[in-house]
Design a protein around this motif. Structure first.
Motif, PDB file in Angstrom:
ATOM      1  N   SER A  11       0.784  -1.385   0.083  1.00  0.00           N
ATOM      2  CA  SER A  11      -0.112  -0.211  -0.025  1.00  0.00           C
ATOM      3  C   SER A  11       1.026   1.255  -0.037  1.00  0.00           C
ATOM      4  N   MET A  12       0.268   2.286  -0.307  1.00  0.00           N
ATOM      5  CA  MET A  12       0.956   3.607  -0.524  1.00  0.00           C
ATOM      6  C   MET A  12       1.819   4.064   0.842  1.00  0.00           C
ATOM      7  N   GLY A  13       1.005   3.899   2.002  1.00  0.00           N
ATOM      8  CA  GLY A  13       1.521   4.458   3.269  1.00  0.00           C
ATOM      9  C   GLY A  13       2.949   3.900   3.547  1.00  0.00           C
ATOM     10  N   ILE A  14       3.602   4.818   4.290  1.00  0.00           N
ATOM     11  CA  ILE A  14       5.336   4.407   4.523  1.00  0.00           C
ATOM     12  C   ILE A  14       5.236   3.229   5.551  1.00  0.00           C
ATOM     13  N   SER A  15       4.471   2.976   6.484  1.00  0.00           N
ATOM     14  CA  SER A  15       4.539   1.854   7.362  1.00  0.00           C
ATOM     15  C   SER A  15       4.176   0.657   6.539  1.00  0.00           C
ATOM     16  N   HIS A  16       3.256   0.573   5.747  1.00  0.00           N
ATOM     17  CA  HIS A  16       2.860  -0.526   4.800  1.00  0.00           C
ATOM     18  C   HIS A  16       3.954  -0.888   4.142  1.00  0.00           C
ATOM     19  N   LEU A  17       4.451  -0.049   3.382  1.00  0.00           N
ATOM     20  CA  LEU A  17       5.669   0.031   2.207  1.00  0.00           C
ATOM     21  C   LEU A  17       6.658  -0.725   3.351  1.00  0.00           C
ATOM     22  N   MET A  18       7.191  -0.420   4.127  1.00  0.00           N
ATOM     23  CA  MET A  18       8.304  -0.602   4.858  1.00  0.00           C
ATOM     24  C   MET A  18       7.686  -2.148   5.502  1.00  0.00           C
ATOM     25  N   LEU A  19       6.826  -2.569   5.798  1.00  0.00           N
ATOM     26  CA  LEU A  19       6.576  -3.924   6.194  1.00  0.00           C
ATOM     27  C   LEU A  19       6.674  -4.898   5.012  1.00  0.00           C
ATOM     28  N   MET A  20       6.153  -4.418   3.832  1.00  0.00           N
ATOM     29  CA  MET A  20       6.436  -5.236   2.552  1.00  0.00           C
ATOM     30  C   MET A  20       7.668  -5.425   2.245  1.00  0.00           C
ATOM     31  N   VAL A  21       8.619  -4.348   2.141  1.00  0.00           N
ATOM     32  CA  VAL A  21       9.999  -4.579   1.959  1.00  0.00           C
ATOM     33  C   VAL A  21      10.656  -5.420   3.081  1.00  0.00           C
ATOM     34  N   GLU A  22      10.288  -5.164   4.209  1.00  0.00           N
ATOM     35  CA  GLU A  22      11.148  -6.393   5.227  1.00  0.00           C
ATOM     36  C   GLU A  22      10.644  -7.763   4.869  1.00  0.00           C
ATOM     37  N   LEU A  23       9.477  -7.982   4.173  1.00  0.00           N
ATOM     38  CA  LEU A  23       8.921  -9.242   3.870  1.00  0.00           C
ATOM     39  C   LEU A  23       9.659  -9.768   2.707  1.00  0.00           C
ATOM     40  N   ALA A  24       9.908  -8.709   1.728  1.00  0.00           N
ATOM     41  CA  ALA A  24      10.853  -9.213   0.665  1.00  0.00           C
ATOM     42  C   ALA A  24      12.416  -9.459   1.187  1.00  0.00           C
ATOM     43  N   LYS A  25      12.781  -8.549   1.943  1.00  0.00           N
ATOM     44  CA  LYS A  25      14.346  -8.790   2.507  1.00  0.00           C
ATOM     45  C   LYS A  25      14.187 -10.280   3.177  1.00  0.00           C
ATOM     46  N   LEU A  26      13.171 -10.455   4.047  1.00  0.00           N
ATOM     47  CA  LEU A  26      13.272 -11.709   4.594  1.00  0.00           C
ATOM     48  C   LEU A  26      13.308 -13.088   3.591  1.00  0.00           C
ATOM     49  N   PHE A  27      12.258 -13.076   2.872  1.00  0.00           N
ATOM     50  CA  PHE A  27      12.202 -14.078   1.719  1.00  0.00           C
ATOM     51  C   PHE A  27      13.775 -14.326   1.035  1.00  0.00           C
ATOM     52  N   HIS A  28      14.021 -13.083   0.552  1.00  0.00           N
ATOM     53  CA  HIS A  28      15.399 -12.924  -0.413  1.00  0.00           C
ATOM     54  C   HIS A  28      16.681 -13.531   0.581  1.00  0.00           C
ATOM     55  N   ARG A  29      16.469 -13.136   1.822  1.00  0.00           N
ATOM     56  CA  ARG A  29      17.608 -14.052   2.695  1.00  0.00           C
ATOM     57  C   ARG A  29      17.577 -15.437   2.709  1.00  0.00           C
ATOM     58  N   ARG A  30      16.374 -16.064   2.932  1.00  0.00           N
ATOM     59  CA  ARG A  30      16.165 -17.392   2.882  1.00  0.00           C
ATOM     60  C   ARG A  30      16.444 -18.066   1.606  1.00  0.00           C
ATOM     61  N   HIS A  31      15.710 -17.259   0.441  1.00  0.00           N
ATOM     62  CA  HIS A  31      15.663 -17.967  -0.931  1.00  0.00           C
ATOM     63  C   HIS A  31      16.266 -16.842  -1.898  1.00  0.00           C
ATOM     64  N   PRO A  32      17.568 -16.666  -2.005  1.00  0.00           N
ATOM     65  CA  PRO A  32      17.965 -15.608  -2.789  1.00  0.00           C
ATOM     66  C   PRO A  32      17.870 -15.643  -4.138  1.00  0.00           C
ATOM     67  N   ALA A  33      17.918 -17.191  -4.609  1.00  0.00           N
ATOM     68  CA  ALA A  33      17.723 -17.416  -6.042  1.00  0.00           C
ATOM     69  C   ALA A  33      16.596 -16.664  -6.908  1.00  0.00           C
ATOM     70  N   THR A  34      15.636 -16.281  -6.177  1.00  0.00           N
ATOM     71  CA  THR A  34      14.358 -16.022  -6.781  1.00  0.00           C
ATOM     72  C   THR A  34      13.978 -14.541  -6.694  1.00  0.00           C
TER      73      THR A  34
END
Length: 493
Positions: A11-34
């Motif tokens: 979503s457009m708000g800063i807090s929701h943006l940050m939470l989605m980015v944290e999710l992306a970083k979490l998944f990337h750390r665990r599965h960096p090939a995707t």
């Protein structure tokens, strides 16, 4: 061979943006090939979002990319001026841009989108993903309790006639303790608003998804998670698979969105001089604003408590200027509060001599503080919070007992959970015969003394410490949240 990609749409708000980015970083750390692409639609002229994205983008690996969608223009004023309604509206209006962006991404190098993860405010995007045959997952970055209430809202709607705000009942949601009707999320209180029907639509769309990702961990909300997973919140319908991947906490090395300096914050130096677990931290989020009268009452309560404190205060907004209107006879009437005071400094609010009398044991801060660093500090022993879910998870992660002072959104529901179900917090009772939600000085002082120096406070602290251990176990190898993340990875292969 076609390239694969996961697309995340916050979503457009800063807090929701940050939470989605944290999710992306979490998944990337665990599965960096995707590779992961994050679609961003910032608010107009939002320097905060721009600064945050510049910081994140500069440190992101090449497999984590950001794509910018145009900011949709509102051709007419929204029917509801509330920010949540605007978030739903803007997502709807941005569907043509979203469709075009997805087509562009998929046409380049024949990309196959394995999963489309959307913030719940972006419900309208589900239709676009379905058009392309892309599996859609909702990211619900708040509590499982709030998710249960959302999924159960159609049942509440069918079995009641009046708005919950006009009823004095308890709402019985599977997996939750009885919820007083006025403690339901604000979006669900008034069935005459557009926001209410946005959440009804969300409740109808989520069961069609391939899964719902929640920033919680099973041990914390065990009964609620089980009720949702067992289908009790969608009676007679489909419940999508649930993935509890939390607690997702921003790394301490990440620059906070509210900071414009890399220097150590001044409040941390003050905390360095305080005894271990002696300081009560009071912070109410970026939108937690109280009246001048309530702030004065809080100051009196903190002084009476006798305990050490770090209090983050936001100045109350200035009153609107008086306006002149024409009455039916053609005369002019002044409308507005001529006596309302424009407050520009804390000294105008706090009781005379308060700062001097509490010097050494209390610190009042009138701007941003690094909350995660404060909560992790050795001298902090308790937390007065608005019950925003991020703050709750951060407190649990650092083993801090809570005093619950909810303000808006789903925070009252979180308070019911924290006080009645998890027993990790003490409640504050509003003063009788006062304006709604006003908390008296003696009530605050009483609860502070109870949390910081009584047997019941010690019992809460022990429960929080056990939950802290459970949180850390959940994200380790073999833990429940790590297993949920790996199940997602299998689905996204």
């Amino acid at each position: 061979m076609a390239a694969e990609r996961i697309i995340m749409y916050p979503s457009m708000g800063i807090s929701h943006l940050m939470l989605m980015v944290e999710l992306a970083k979490l998944f990337h750390r665990r599965h960096p090939a995707t590779p992961i692409a994050v679609l961003v639609t910032p608010y107009p002229n939002s320097s905060l979002i721009t600064a945050y994205l510049d910081h994140i983008s500069s440190a992101a690996p090449s497999s984590l990319s950001f794509h910018y969608l145009p900011n949709p223009s509102l051709s007419s004023p929204p029917s509801s001026p509330t920010t949540p309604s605007l978030s739903f509206d803007r997502a709807r209006l941005n569907n043509p841009n979203l469709r075009q962006t997805l087509e562009l991404i998929m046409s380049k190098d024949s990309v196959v989108v394995k999963a489309f993860v959307i913030d719940f405010f972006n419900t309208a995007a589900h239709e676009v993903a379905s058009h392309f045959g892309i599996p859609t997952f909702y990211y619900f970055p708040i509590s499982a309790c709030a998710l249960a209430a959302t999924l159960y809202l159609p049942t509440v709607h069918r079995t009641t006639v009046n708005s919950l705000k006009d009823m004095d009942i308890h709402v019985y949601i599977p997996g939750l303790p009885p919820v007083p009707s006025d403690h339901m999320p604000m979006s669900m209180l008034d069935r005459t608003t557009e926001l209410y029907y946005n959440f009804l639509d969300l409740a109808a769309q989520m069961p069609k998804a391939e899964g719902v990702i929640i920033n919680t961990f099973t041990m914390l909300e065990a009964r609620t998670v089980k009720a949702i997973s067992d289908g009790l919140c969608v009676p007679g319908g489909r419940t999508p698979p649930l993935f509890c991947i939390g607690p997702l906490i921003a790394e301490s090395g990440d620059k906070d969105a509210g900071s414009d300096s890399d220097e150590r914050h001044g409040c941390l130096s003050w905390l360095d001089s305080q005894p271990s677990r002696s300081v009560l931290f009071l912070c109410f989020g970026s939108m937690g604003v109280f009246s001048a009268r309530q702030l004065r009452e809080m100051a009196i309560g903190l002084e009476r408590s006798g305990h050490r404190f770090l209090w983050v205060v936001r100045l109350p907004p200035s009153p609107p200027p008086p306006q002149e209107v024409v009455d039916k006879s053609g005369g002019k009437l002044a409308c507005g509060d001529h006596e309302a005071q424009v407050i520009s400094t804390l000294e105008e609010i706090l009781p005379a001599g308060f700062v001097e009398r509490t010097e050494g044991r209390g610190l009042v801060w009138d701007s941003w503080v690094p909350q995660v660093e404060v909560l992790s500090h050795e001298s902090v022993g308790g937390f007065v919070t608005h019950c925003g879910w991020n703050s709750v998870l951060e407190a649990v992660w650092h083993g801090l007992p809570l005093i619950a002072w909810p303000i808006f959104a789903e925070q009252n529901l979180n308070k019911v959970f924290l006080v009645e179900e998890a027993k990790l917090a003490l409640p504050l009772e509003a003063a009788e015969e006062e304006e709604e939600g006003f908390v008296g000085a003696e009530e605050l002082a009483r609860r502070v003394r109870e949390l910081m120096g009584s047997k019941s406070g010690k019992a809460i602290r022990e429960r929080v410490m056990r939950m802290r251990d459970g949180a850390k176990a959940a994200i380790r190898e073999g833990g429940s949240s790590r297993a949920a993340l790996d199940r997602l990875a299998q689905l996204w292969k």
